[in-house]
Design a protein around this motif. Structure first.
Motif, PDB file in Angstrom:
ATOM      1  N   CYS A  23      -8.431   1.966  -5.693  1.00  0.00           N
ATOM      2  CA  CYS A  23      -8.776   1.355  -4.402  1.00  0.00           C
ATOM      3  C   CYS A  23      -7.584   1.385  -3.460  1.00  0.00           C
ATOM      4  CB  CYS A  23      -9.247  -0.081  -4.591  1.00  0.00           C
ATOM      5  SG  CYS A  23     -10.840  -0.216  -5.396  1.00  0.00           S
ATOM      6  N   LYS A  24      -6.417   1.029  -3.958  1.00  0.00           N
ATOM      7  CA  LYS A  24      -5.197   1.023  -3.141  1.00  0.00           C
ATOM      8  C   LYS A  24      -4.910   2.413  -2.600  1.00  0.00           C
ATOM      9  CE  LYS A  24      -0.262  -0.141  -3.459  1.00  0.00           C
ATOM     10  NZ  LYS A  24       0.300   1.085  -2.946  1.00  0.00           N
ATOM     11  N   GLU A  25      -4.974   3.425  -3.450  1.00  0.00           N
ATOM     12  CA  GLU A  25      -4.712   4.802  -3.015  1.00  0.00           C
ATOM     13  C   GLU A  25      -5.704   5.225  -1.932  1.00  0.00           C
ATOM     14  OE1 GLU A  25      -2.327   7.137  -3.906  1.00  0.00           O
ATOM     15  OE2 GLU A  25      -1.320   5.466  -4.883  1.00  0.00           O
ATOM     16  N   PHE A  26      -6.985   4.954  -2.147  1.00  0.00           N
ATOM     17  CA  PHE A  26      -8.004   5.350  -1.180  1.00  0.00           C
ATOM     18  C   PHE A  26      -7.790   4.656   0.162  1.00  0.00           C
ATOM     19  CE2 PHE A  26     -12.032   4.599   0.971  1.00  0.00           C
ATOM     20  CZ  PHE A  26     -12.467   5.903   1.142  1.00  0.00           C
ATOM     21  N   VAL A  27      -7.612   3.347   0.138  1.00  0.00           N
ATOM     22  CA  VAL A  27      -7.454   2.578   1.374  1.00  0.00           C
ATOM     23  C   VAL A  27      -6.217   3.042   2.141  1.00  0.00           C
ATOM     24  CG1 VAL A  27      -6.962   0.273   2.287  1.00  0.00           C
ATOM     25  CG2 VAL A  27      -8.761   0.568   0.594  1.00  0.00           C
ATOM     26  N   GLU A  28      -5.097   3.204   1.454  1.00  0.00           N
ATOM     27  CA  GLU A  28      -3.869   3.608   2.136  1.00  0.00           C
ATOM     28  C   GLU A  28      -3.950   5.030   2.682  1.00  0.00           C
ATOM     29  OE1 GLU A  28      -0.720   2.695  -0.628  1.00  0.00           O
ATOM     30  OE2 GLU A  28      -0.765   0.570  -0.076  1.00  0.00           O
ATOM     31  N   LYS A  29      -4.619   5.933   1.970  1.00  0.00           N
ATOM     32  CA  LYS A  29      -4.784   7.306   2.471  1.00  0.00           C
ATOM     33  C   LYS A  29      -5.658   7.347   3.710  1.00  0.00           C
ATOM     34  CE  LYS A  29      -3.750   9.688  -1.726  1.00  0.00           C
ATOM     35  NZ  LYS A  29      -3.338  11.042  -1.896  1.00  0.00           N
ATOM     36  N   GLY A  32      -5.515   2.323   5.976  1.00  0.00           N
ATOM     37  CA  GLY A  32      -5.820   0.898   5.917  1.00  0.00           C
ATOM     38  C   GLY A  32      -4.812   0.107   5.106  1.00  0.00           C
ATOM     39  N   GLU A  33      -5.117  -1.140   4.912  1.00  0.00           N
ATOM     40  CA  GLU A  33      -4.288  -2.047   4.121  1.00  0.00           C
ATOM     41  C   GLU A  33      -5.164  -2.754   3.102  1.00  0.00           C
ATOM     42  OE1 GLU A  33      -1.570  -4.624   6.279  1.00  0.00           O
ATOM     43  OE2 GLU A  33      -2.060  -3.507   8.094  1.00  0.00           O
ATOM     44  N   ILE A  34      -4.571  -3.120   1.967  1.00  0.00           N
ATOM     45  CA  ILE A  34      -5.284  -3.861   0.930  1.00  0.00           C
ATOM     46  C   ILE A  34      -4.376  -4.981   0.442  1.00  0.00           C
ATOM     47  CG2 ILE A  34      -4.533  -2.259  -0.884  1.00  0.00           C
ATOM     48  CD1 ILE A  34      -7.314  -2.762  -2.223  1.00  0.00           C
ATOM     49  N   TRP A  35      -4.972  -6.144   0.149  1.00  0.00           N
ATOM     50  CA  TRP A  35      -4.185  -7.276  -0.336  1.00  0.00           C
ATOM     51  C   TRP A  35      -5.075  -8.196  -1.157  1.00  0.00           C
ATOM     52  CZ3 TRP A  35      -6.084  -6.762   4.526  1.00  0.00           C
ATOM     53  CH2 TRP A  35      -6.846  -7.799   5.047  1.00  0.00           C
ATOM     54  N   ALA A  36      -4.415  -9.080  -1.889  1.00  0.00           N
ATOM     55  CA  ALA A  36      -5.129 -10.041  -2.732  1.00  0.00           C
ATOM     56  C   ALA A  36      -4.789 -11.448  -2.286  1.00  0.00           C
ATOM     57  CB  ALA A  36      -4.753  -9.855  -4.192  1.00  0.00           C
ATOM     58  N   GLU A  37      -5.778 -12.322  -2.358  1.00  0.00           N
ATOM     59  CA  GLU A  37      -5.601 -13.745  -2.113  1.00  0.00           C
ATOM     60  C   GLU A  37      -6.062 -14.455  -3.380  1.00  0.00           C
ATOM     61  OE1 GLU A  37      -7.928 -14.533   1.362  1.00  0.00           O
ATOM     62  OE2 GLU A  37      -6.647 -13.293   2.649  1.00  0.00           O
ATOM     63  N   SER A  38      -5.214 -15.289  -3.941  1.00  0.00           N
ATOM     64  CA  SER A  38      -5.524 -15.909  -5.221  1.00  0.00           C
ATOM     65  C   SER A  38      -5.224 -17.400  -5.196  1.00  0.00           C
ATOM     66  CB  SER A  38      -4.684 -15.233  -6.309  1.00  0.00           C
ATOM     67  OG  SER A  38      -5.016 -15.737  -7.569  1.00  0.00           O
ATOM     68  N   PHE A  48      -9.539  -5.716   2.226  1.00  0.00           N
ATOM     69  CA  PHE A  48      -8.960  -4.502   2.784  1.00  0.00           C
ATOM     70  C   PHE A  48      -9.452  -4.291   4.200  1.00  0.00           C
ATOM     71  CE2 PHE A  48     -12.953  -3.134   0.995  1.00  0.00           C
ATOM     72  CZ  PHE A  48     -13.420  -2.168   1.883  1.00  0.00           C
ATOM     73  N   THR A  49      -8.675  -3.519   4.946  1.00  0.00           N
ATOM     74  CA  THR A  49      -9.070  -3.110   6.285  1.00  0.00           C
ATOM     75  C   THR A  49      -8.986  -1.591   6.355  1.00  0.00           C
ATOM     76  OG1 THR A  49      -6.807  -3.237   7.127  1.00  0.00           O
ATOM     77  CG2 THR A  49      -8.175  -5.208   7.378  1.00  0.00           C
ATOM     78  N   LEU A  50      -9.832  -1.013   7.163  1.00  0.00           N
ATOM     79  CA  LEU A  50      -9.798   0.418   7.453  1.00  0.00           C
ATOM     80  C   LEU A  50      -9.859   0.582   8.957  1.00  0.00           C
ATOM     81  CD1 LEU A  50     -12.336   1.756   4.797  1.00  0.00           C
ATOM     82  CD2 LEU A  50      -9.850   1.977   4.735  1.00  0.00           C
ATOM     83  N   PRO A  51      -9.189   1.606   9.495  1.00  0.00           N
ATOM     84  CA  PRO A  51      -9.260   1.809  10.934  1.00  0.00           C
ATOM     85  C   PRO A  51     -10.668   2.229  11.339  1.00  0.00           C
ATOM     86  CG  PRO A  51      -7.939   3.541   9.878  1.00  0.00           C
ATOM     87  CD  PRO A  51      -8.315   2.550   8.829  1.00  0.00           C
ATOM     88  N   ALA A  52     -11.022   1.911  12.592  1.00  0.00           N
ATOM     89  CA  ALA A  52     -12.326   2.304  13.109  1.00  0.00           C
ATOM     90  C   ALA A  52     -12.403   3.826  13.180  1.00  0.00           C
ATOM     91  CB  ALA A  52     -12.544   1.708  14.498  1.00  0.00           C
ATOM     92  N   GLY A  53     -13.609   4.364  13.159  1.00  0.00           N
ATOM     93  CA  GLY A  53     -13.814   5.816  13.207  1.00  0.00           C
ATOM     94  C   GLY A  53     -13.096   6.473  14.369  1.00  0.00           C
ATOM     95  N   ILE A  54     -12.699   7.692  14.146  1.00  0.00           N
ATOM     96  CA  ILE A  54     -11.952   8.428  15.168  1.00  0.00           C
ATOM     97  C   ILE A  54     -12.903   9.143  16.104  1.00  0.00           C
ATOM     98  CG2 ILE A  54     -10.271  10.282  15.513  1.00  0.00           C
ATOM     99  CD1 ILE A  54      -9.175   9.593  12.730  1.00  0.00           C
TER     100      ILE A  54
END
Length: 54
Positions: A23-29, A32-38, A48-54
């Motif tokens: 998941c981290k590899e996919f999101v960063e490629k 986007g960003e990925i994080w955990a809240e615990s 996670f966040t992903l940029p809006a479509g180009i």
């Protein structure tokens, strides 16, 4: 991966430890960003966040 972690899931299921790494590899490629809240005793939330479509 430099190490192997084998822990059972909350329902006792086996795992490979690859899920969050993939998941981290996919999101960063995708730029986007990925994080955990615990919270102790409450569990974890993975976001996670992903940029809006180009």
């Amino acid at each position: 991966m430099d190490f192997n972690i084998n822990r059972k899931g909350t329902a006792g299921e086996l795992n490979t430890g690859l899920g969050l790494i993939l998941c981290k590899e996919f999101v960063e490629k995708q730029g986007g960003e990925i994080w955990a809240e615990s919270k102790e005793g409450m569990g974890s939330k993975f976001c996670f966040t992903l940029p809006a479509g180009i």
